[in-house]
Design an enzyme around this catalytic site. Structure first.
Site, PDB file in Angstrom:
ATOM      1  N   ASP A 553       0.822  -1.221   0.000  1.00 36.24           N
ATOM      2  CA  ASP A 553       0.000   0.000   0.000  1.00 36.24           C
ATOM      3  C   ASP A 553       0.858   1.275   0.000  1.00 36.24           C
ATOM      4  O   ASP A 553       0.355   2.351  -0.279  1.00 36.24           O
ATOM      5  CB  ASP A 553      -0.893   0.020   1.241  1.00 36.24           C
ATOM      6  CG  ASP A 553      -1.686  -1.268   1.379  1.00 36.24           C
ATOM      7  OD1 ASP A 553      -2.905  -1.254   1.182  1.00 36.24           O
ATOM      8  OD2 ASP A 553      -1.052  -2.305   1.663  1.00 36.24           O
ATOM      9  N   HIS A 595      -3.646  -1.133   4.315  1.00 35.22           N
ATOM     10  CA  HIS A 595      -2.511  -2.003   4.617  1.00 35.22           C
ATOM     11  C   HIS A 595      -2.706  -3.408   4.066  1.00 35.22           C
ATOM     12  O   HIS A 595      -2.014  -4.320   4.493  1.00 35.22           O
ATOM     13  CB  HIS A 595      -2.300  -2.120   6.139  1.00 35.22           C
ATOM     14  CG  HIS A 595      -1.486  -1.011   6.725  1.00 35.22           C
ATOM     15  ND1 HIS A 595      -1.861   0.303   6.681  1.00 35.22           N
ATOM     16  CD2 HIS A 595      -0.305  -1.012   7.396  1.00 35.22           C
ATOM     17  CE1 HIS A 595      -0.964   1.047   7.300  1.00 35.22           C
ATOM     18  NE2 HIS A 595      -0.008   0.278   7.741  1.00 35.22           N
TER      19      HIS A 595
END
Ligand SMILES: Cc1ncc(C[n+]2csc(CCOP(=O)(O)OP(=O)(O)O)c2C)c(N)n1
Ligand SMILES: [Mg+2]
Length: 819
Positions: A553, A595
């Protein structure tokens, strides 16, 4: 543990204040008399002629851009020409103090810096060395047209070689320094210490610290200069580079014998403008770029503002700052003021500044004022200067003519496949230096190595599956490959966030802290761009780097460094440079939207990157070994879902010894005849579950193929499988739209159309944010989804009741909504 630097409340909570020192502004005061004792007549002449040569070089470019003709030579230049007319004194002053071992990195407006640095290198190299460089560079391809028509000294030949190589590069000729694949904004010539110039403004800001890191770690002589425009000081990568370059650890934690902080001068070519926006008074609030130094470290980056409208104050500043670097007290920030007369590009109408302002600067033009200074020395007569300048102008013009001539300086033919051959270097290099590797202990004493020894490397132990705790897992596999190369290649370094002590956020590096000195494994600041940029700079200088991004990410934070730098320099150099960087990127799960996203698709779209995603210990070790032996940038994805998985497919287990798996080969994990399941990433284990159910409930045998790689891919194993089964489903954890497996499905359809009973079916994650751990089953493909999709779109399963909607109608509905 490095607890040499303790954080004590008593100290941290004590009353205190932060003091700043004055930052000098145009402090240079030397009189001409004083300078006449410092410089020789020849020095003055060289400074002047170098400025004149640069001015003439660019004046010609300006003319042909605007009028398509110069002194009877017609030429249309399609590409960019960001000229620096007016800025010559800053470039020439900078280069005067630098030797060939000092390396400059720069930006889109770098013709002047390239030439200045080249002239300076030519003066410092012996005739033999100079000739050797020119003769051997690309087998003399750049030299030949120049040498054919010239009889003179070697330095004179080299002067022409430099001008010709630069023009040819700008004009996209095969005879350019980089066969025209770099061009105006990216030209460079490393034998003279001229390193890549970046059309991504501020791009050198994160790369140059890595180059300086290479010099420190590998005890190489010389410094690194990053020439960056004033407006680019607003760029994140520049700040990240400053942060990376000014870490305390260089002086406080690293072996002092290395020489202290990074030998880097961040050199602001401050011409007061971006394209049309003004950092001074408009787009920034610092007034002086030099002020930035005060915020970075207690040395305030030794920042100064320097009058770059005269080469002598610039030389004075560089001399003093080189001393600071030699004492290991860098990095340094110089704010060198200058001014460009030319537009941002020749088409620029200068609507953002007044004619009066331009004329004021032209009246104190650095070449004019320096000439006056020269005449005041009485070392020169006006006639001598005119004659010398005329000779320079003639040589520059001749080289322009030569470069513009398509017969002498051809372009690549339109059907050339050259670019395809330089996208990757595809070489194998055991080590980039022969010196001994630095290790803190014998491998046998390393606690992690010892711990791994007791692990089971096979899928079964005495006939039973191995409990996770005892299995040699993916973490161990990557660790073993890294250790192997760390003990062979002395240049190899690894860095990233929480890499030392912590052991990398997911424990892959646990044990390396005990094994490696600080400079081979260190914590970087939270600067993903700074980390990847530094790895790029390190590799450009000739070392091997392993950089880490903690979660996929965060790729966006290093977007430019991955997309434009890591990927492009090998090809832009026409194969002169290598990029031995392994970029480890861990893909998360259970941590929600920011995430847990698999962004392999973004990376695999970028030309110039090898992209792999091994998901078994056997593959992880073999592929990391191959990545670390190569010379190409490899983005090495890892999955947090499966770090502790043992080997489940290779019955003989993961070898203790060294082996490599080529970075292009899909792997048949289980043979089958009825259906092909192709996976990328940890979806392999989802497909295993689906295949088991297909066998148990429907008596079908699925062939399981793990792609392992997104680029390059050898499609043969896939085609062979489809020939057998006629049916294929592809699955991965990335969002389905644009996923790597979509590319694979489309390509496979073309390559194996005749063998397919139905179109390949793609099952990825939903085109949503990744939800919380407790909700992930609605997002990531489940074994059930695969069965449902097979039933609906490939092979109806007798008596089967789908649990999810995997129909074509649903596919169309989702597409219509964009989700
Ligand atoms: C990342 C990025 N943003 C924008 C541009 C477009 N651009 C090219 S030059 C320029 C101005 C740069 O100004 P400065 O850094 O002061 O350098 P100068 O052109 O004055 O040498 C801009 C905005 C770019 N090339 N790269
Ligand atoms: Mg500028």
């Amino acid at each position: 543990m490095p607890k040499s630097i303790a954080i004590e409340p008593r100290r941290m909570l004590a009353r205190d204040k932060i003091s700043f020192r004055d930052i000098p502004v145009n402090a240079y005061q030397a009189t001409l008399q004083e300078e006449m004792a410092t410089y020789t007549r020849g020095d003055f002449l060289n400074l002047c002629l170098d400025m004149c040569a640069i001015r003439e070089f660019e004046a010609i470019l300006n003319e042909i851009k605007l009028k398509r003709t110069y002194k009877g030579v017609s030429y249309e230049h399609l590409g960019p020409a960001h000229l620096s007319m007016g800025q010559e004194a800053a470039a020439v002053g900078m280069a005067f103090t630098l030797g060939p071992e000092d390396h400059i990195y720069g930006s889109h407006r770098s013709h002047g810096e390239i030439l200045a640095k080249g002239f300076s290198a030519i003066r410092r190299l012996s005739d033999d060395r100079l000739y050797e460089i020119m003769r051997s560079y690309r087998d003399g391809a750049v030299l030949a047209p120049v040498e054919k028509r010239f009889q003179g000294t070697v330095p004179e030949l080299a002067f022409r070689f430099l001008i010709y190589g630069a023009y040819s590069e700008i004009f996209a000729r095969e005879t350019g320094f980089n066969r025209g694949l770099g061009g105006s904004m990216h030209a460079f010539f490393t034998p003279f210490g001229i390193y890549p110039n970046n059309a991504i403004v501020g791009g050198s800001g994160s790369i140059a610290p890595g180059a300086a890191l290479f010099k420190r770690v590998n005890r190489k002589p010389g410094i690194v200069v990053a020439n960056i425009g004033d407006a680019s000081f607003a760029c994140g990568p520049v700040w990240e580079g400053l942060t990376f370059a000014s870490m305390d650890q260089y002086r406080k934690l690293w072996d002092q014998a290395l020489g202290g902080s990074l030998p880097l001068i961040v050199h602001c070519m401050n011409n007061f403008y971006g394209m049309g926006g003004q950092p001074y008074g408009e787009t920034m609030g610092c007034e002086f770029i030099a002020r930035i130094g005060a915020g970075v470290n207690p040395d305030q980056l030794h920042a100064e503002r320097v009058n770059g409208y005269d080469p002598l104050p610039v030389i004075d500043a560089f001399r003093r700052k080189k001393q600071v670097l030699a004492e290991g007290r860098g990095p340094v920030l110089l704010d060198t003021i200058t001014y460009r007369y030319s537009g941002h590009s020749p088409s620029d109408a200068s609507s953002y500044r007044t004619k009066e302002e331009l004329e004021q600067w032209q009246r104190v033009d650095s070449i004019l004022t320096f000439r006056e200074k020269m005449l005041a020395t009485r070392w020169f007569t006006e006639a001598e200067l005119q004659e010398a300048k005329a000779a320079i102008d003639t040589a520059v013009f001749e080289m322009f003519k030569l470069a513009a001539d398509l017969e002498v300086s051809p372009r690549l033919p339109p059907d050339s496949e050259l670019i395809g051959t330089v996208m990757f270097s595809n070489q194998r290099v055991e080590k980039f230096d022969d010196r001994p590797v630095e290790l803190l202990q014998p491998l046998s004493e390393n606690p992690r190595v010892q711990q791994i020894r007791s692990k089971v490397r096979t899928p079964l132990d005495q006939g039973k599956p191995v409990p996770r705790m005892r299995a040699f897992n993916i973490r161990d596999a990557i660790f073993e490959a890294l250790v192997h190369r760390f003990t062979i290649d002395p240049t190899m370094v690894a860095f990233g966030e929480e890499n030392r002590d912590w052991g990398g956020a997911f424990g892959v590096y646990r044990g390396l802290t005990e094994l490696l000195p600080y400079h081979r494994l260190f914590n970087a600041p939270i600067s993903e761009g700074g980390i990847v940029g530094a790895a790029v700079g390190y590799a450009l200088e000739g070392g091997r780097a392993v950089a880490e991004i903690m979660y996929a990410d965060f790729i966006g934070r290093a977007g430019d460094e991955i997309f434009n730098q890591l990927s492009k320099w090998q090809a832009m150099s026409a194969g002169e440079l290598k990029m031995p960087v392994v970029l480890r990127i861990s893909i998360g799960a259970k941590y929600g939207a920011q995430h847990s996203q698999d962004w392999t698709a973004l990376i695999h779209h970028i030309p110039g990157l090898k992209v792999v995603y091994p998901v078994t210990p056997y593959d992880a070790k073999g592929m990391m070994n191959a990545a670390l032996a190569g010379t190409d940038p490899v983005v090495f994805f890892e999955s947090q879902k499966i770090y502790d998985y043992g080997e489940m497919f290779v019955a003989e287990g993961v070898p203790e010894g060294y082996y490599e798996i080529p970075l292009s080969e899909p792997s048949v994990k289980r043979a089958g005849k009825d259906l092909t399941l192709v996976t990328f990433g940890p979806a392999l284990y989802t497909a295993v579950a689906a295949a088991d159910e297909l066998a148990r409930r429907f008596g079908l045998s699925a062939e399981l193929i793990d792609l392992r790689t997104a680029n390059p891919i050898n499609y043969e194993p896939l085609i062979e499988s489809v020939k057998k089964t006629g049916k294929v489903l592809l699955a991965c954890d990335a969002c389905e739209r644009g996923a790597v497996i979509q590319t694979v499905a489309a390509t496979l359809t073309q390559l194996a159309f005749d063998y397919l009973d139905s179109p390949p079916v793609v099952v990825g994650s939903r085109n949503w944010i990744t939800p919380a751990a407790e909700l992930e089953a609605m997002f990531f493909p489940q074994a059930r989804w695969l069965l449902d999709a097979i039933h609906e779109r490939i092979l109806p399963l007798a008596g089967y009741q789908p649990a999810t909607n995997q129909t074509l109608g649903e596919l169309a509905r989702r597409a219509r909504l964009g989700v």
